[in-house]
Write a protein that holds these residues in place. Sequence first.
Motif, PDB file in Angstrom:
ATOM      1  N   SER A  56       9.657  -4.425  -1.328  1.00  0.00           N
ATOM      2  CA  SER A  56       9.578  -3.323  -0.365  1.00  0.00           C
ATOM      3  C   SER A  56       8.193  -3.214   0.271  1.00  0.00           C
TER       4      SER A  56
ATOM      5  N   GLU B 147      17.191  -5.221   5.539  1.00  0.00           N
ATOM      6  CA  GLU B 147      17.468  -4.538   4.276  1.00  0.00           C
ATOM      7  C   GLU B 147      17.391  -5.605   3.191  1.00  0.00           C
TER       8      GLU B 147
ATOM      9  N   GLU C  51      16.439  -6.533  -1.183  1.00  0.00           N
ATOM     10  CA  GLU C  51      16.162  -6.148  -2.560  1.00  0.00           C
ATOM     11  C   GLU C  51      15.686  -7.381  -3.301  1.00  0.00           C
TER      12      GLU C  51
END
Length: 470
Positions: free
Chosen positions: A406, A452, A454
Motif C-alpha cells: 500500500s 487495487e 494486495e
Amino acid sequence: MKYLWQQITVFLIVLMTALTLSAYQITAYMEKRIYHDREQQLLLYGENIVDNQFSRNDLVIASKLLSSEKIVIQVYLSDGRIIYPTYDQKYSSQLSEKDLKEIAEGGNVGLRFSQRFLDPDTQLQMATVYIPLEENQVAGFPKGFISLGAPLEDLEEQVSAMQDQVGIAYLIAGLLGILVSVVFAIYQTRKLKQLQKASQEIASGNYHVQVNTAGKDEFADLARDFQVMADSLVEYQEEVKRQEGWRRQFMMDVAHEMRTPLTTMSGLLEGLKYDMIPENQKERSLELVHSETQRLTRLVNENLDYEKIRNRQIVLKKTLINGPELFEHIRAQMQSKAEDKGDTILVEAEEDLVIWADYDRLIQILINLVTNAIQFSEDSEILIKGRMLKEACEIQVIDHGIGIDSDQVRSIWERFYKVDVSRKNTKYGESGIGLAVVQSLVDAHDGKIEVESELGKGSIFIITLPKQSE
C-alpha cells in the motif's frame, strides 16, 4: 514609510477625526442643555410668581430668596416700562416690538441676552426670561409682564467647566486611542515580520518553516496560505530528492542494461570479424546481435515515447474499437511470453464492448499492463476484462502475482520507479517507465487509471475511458 507607521498614522487620523467630531457634538449639546435648563428654571420661578399672584411685598421676599442664585425679578407695563423694583426707565425691558407683541398675546419669551442695570452703578450681561402678567387687583400690579434674569457670566462659567471636562475626556480618549493603535499596529506588523522571516528562510532553501495561523482576519488567511505553500515546497523538495534517487538508479540501470548487450554484441562482432566463431554458430551469433540490438532500441524508444506523451506531442486518432476482438489480439500476441512464466491469459468481455480510443495507443497501454502482469506473476492466470458503463467503458487487467504494498501504490506511476528492483534485469520493462507511459496515455484519452492491490495476492489495474461524445 514602514507599514507600522502607516498603520499608526491611519489609526490616529481616524481616531482624532472621530474624537474631534464627537467632542464638538457633545460640547454643542451640553452648552445648549445648560442654557435650556437655566431657561426652564427661570420660567418655572416666574410662572410660580404669576400663578400665585404675588404682592409687591411677596416679590421683595422672593427677590431676597433668589438673590443667593443671583436671580433678579423685575415687573414691566405692557409697553416695556419698568414699575418694579424702580420706576427709573433706564431699567426698561429693551425688548423688541416682536417680543412685546408675543407677550401681549400671552406667550412666554425665552432667554434674551442684554446689558442690564442692577443698580445705578452695576451693569451686567444678563440672560432673562419674560412671562405675561394679567392685571392683579390683590397685588396691585397692572397688566404687563415680569422678568427673571441671571448673570450670563454664571452660564458661561458652567459652559466653560463643561468644555474643560470634555477636553480632559478628549485628551484621555486620545491617549488611550494612541496606545491601542500602537499596540494593534505592532501586533499586525509582527505577523508580517513573521511571514517576512519565514519567506527569507524559504529563499535561503529552508522550507521547514512554521508560521502562526491562528485568527480569522486576512493576515491569518495569508499565514494559512503561506503555510500551505511552505508545506507544498517541503513535499516538492522531498519529491525532487525521490525523483533524483530514481534518476540515478535509472542511469545505473541503463548503464548496466546497455553494457551487457553492448559487451555481448562487441564480442560477437569481433569474433565474426576475425573469423573466430565456427561456421555452425555464426547464424546463432547474428541472432543474438539482432536480439540485443532490439533490446537497446526498445530501451531508447520507451524513454523517447514517454517524453512525447508527457509533453502532449502526440496526436490521438480515436476510432470505435471492438473490445472483444482487441482483447483476443492482445492475448494472442502476449501468450507466448506468458507461457514462458507458466501464465495463462484469459479474456472476459461483453459482446457490446466498444472503446473510443486511438487503436495503436490502446494496444500500447494494454501491452504494458499485460507485460507488467506477466513480469510479476508466475504459474497463474491473467485476466483481461471489459464492460460498458453509462458514460464510459471499463477495462481491467487482473493478475495474481506478488502484488503491491500500500505504501508503494502512489509511486508506481512515477518515472523510473520499480516495485521489485530485484527484477530490473528481466527482459520485460527494463527502464521502469512502463506504467508512467500508461498513465500519460490514459490521461491523453481524458480517462483515468486506478489500481487495487494486495501484497502477495495480486493486482487489478482499472482503466476508465469516456464514450464518444455525440
